[in-house]
Enzyme design. Sequence first.
Site, PDB file in Angstrom:
ATOM      1  N   HIS A 159      -9.373   1.044  -3.540  1.00  0.00           N
ATOM      2  CA  HIS A 159      -7.984   0.896  -3.097  1.00  0.00           C
ATOM      3  C   HIS A 159      -7.180   0.140  -4.153  1.00  0.00           C
ATOM      4  CE1 HIS A 159      -4.490   0.370  -0.766  1.00  0.00           C
ATOM      5  NE2 HIS A 159      -4.924  -0.435   0.197  1.00  0.00           N
ATOM      6  N   CYS A 176       0.810  -1.222   0.000  1.00  0.00           N
ATOM      7  CA  CYS A 176       0.000   0.000   0.000  1.00  0.00           C
ATOM      8  C   CYS A 176       0.845   1.275   0.000  1.00  0.00           C
ATOM      9  CB  CYS A 176      -0.936   0.021   1.200  1.00  0.00           C
ATOM     10  SG  CYS A 176      -1.992  -1.425   1.338  1.00  0.00           S
TER      11      CYS A 176
END
Length: 371
Positions: A326, A84
């Site tokens: 995401h 991430c």
Amino acid sequence: MSGAWIVAAKRTAVAPRHGALAALAVHDLAAPLIQAILAETGLAPDSVDDIILGNALYGGGNPARVVGLAAGLNVPAQTIDTQCCAGLDAVIAASERIAAGAADVILCGGVESFSRSPLRLRRPLHDNEEAVEYQRPPFTPWADRDPDMIASAHDLAVRLDIPRVRQEVFAIESHRKALAARDRLQDEIVAVAGLDRDAFARELSEKTCARLPALVGTITAATTAVEADAAAVLAVVSDAALQELKATHALRITASRRIAGDPVLPGLMSTQAAQAVLAQAQLATGDIAVVEMMEAFAVQALGTVDALRFDPIRVNRGGGALSRGHPIGASGAILAVRLFHELQQEAPGTRGLATIAAAGGLGSALIVEKA
């Protein structure tokens, strides 16, 4: 030592997995952004020293190089996989190279396609065995300390005493802000495959949230960011390149930090990264006017807001990942793109901060200041 300046920042719209961007390879997503940045800034292709992109799901190789070639740039390129954090880490890496005098112009950011990501198989040990599919690689060497991210988010909610209803209120607000800002956000979006706005934001209600079954404990689909496809690219340049460009809307990167902590509770890392970068810059929370933080889970973002006492009005003014999605390797770069465009509305000297956490207990944060 040179300053490091962001002079342009573009992204695609974010689309949920198997949505409007599902047919596109990663180079199809990111190459148009590079072309748009070159056209907007007037940067010559041969002035670009490097391309640095974050990516987590490509399956090997060097997608940053593929993206560069697809955009018409035959320059060095490298890909970062810190999950991430990768997209923001690419921006940090670019700023460090610029500051060290090793480059004058770097295109950086992240790209991810959940829809086109390869299947993952573990090779069998013996001829009479079959390959076994797996969903993700290990993030620690210890099976008992390598939690599922949803379970870890629930554990974080218990630790921080953040109930389900508060997480749902945060998610509802993320969607509300995203819908309210939809037209304004188009300034930063390059239309790809006909998509020129984030596809996931919707009118989310308390009743809808309350009806959703729990994924684990207090965590639901509404308070978890959906898997998504997107890309984001920024141009980071040196003092010398900035003078040549005569850019009037640049942001100076004034501080950045990458940290590591407890891999069992990775959601704490966005808080700790923000605290670390503020300490490095010798700034207080009140010195930051605009905050872009990752909303992988509502509880993660709430934990950071609570710990640093950020004014919610300053946080994710155009919504966050709960209302966008995401795209792992691109998410941190999208925060940086959002920060760039939000600060264009502010006075010179205004500061902004981006922060994100990653599986395995990693965190990254960046502070910028409007020239």
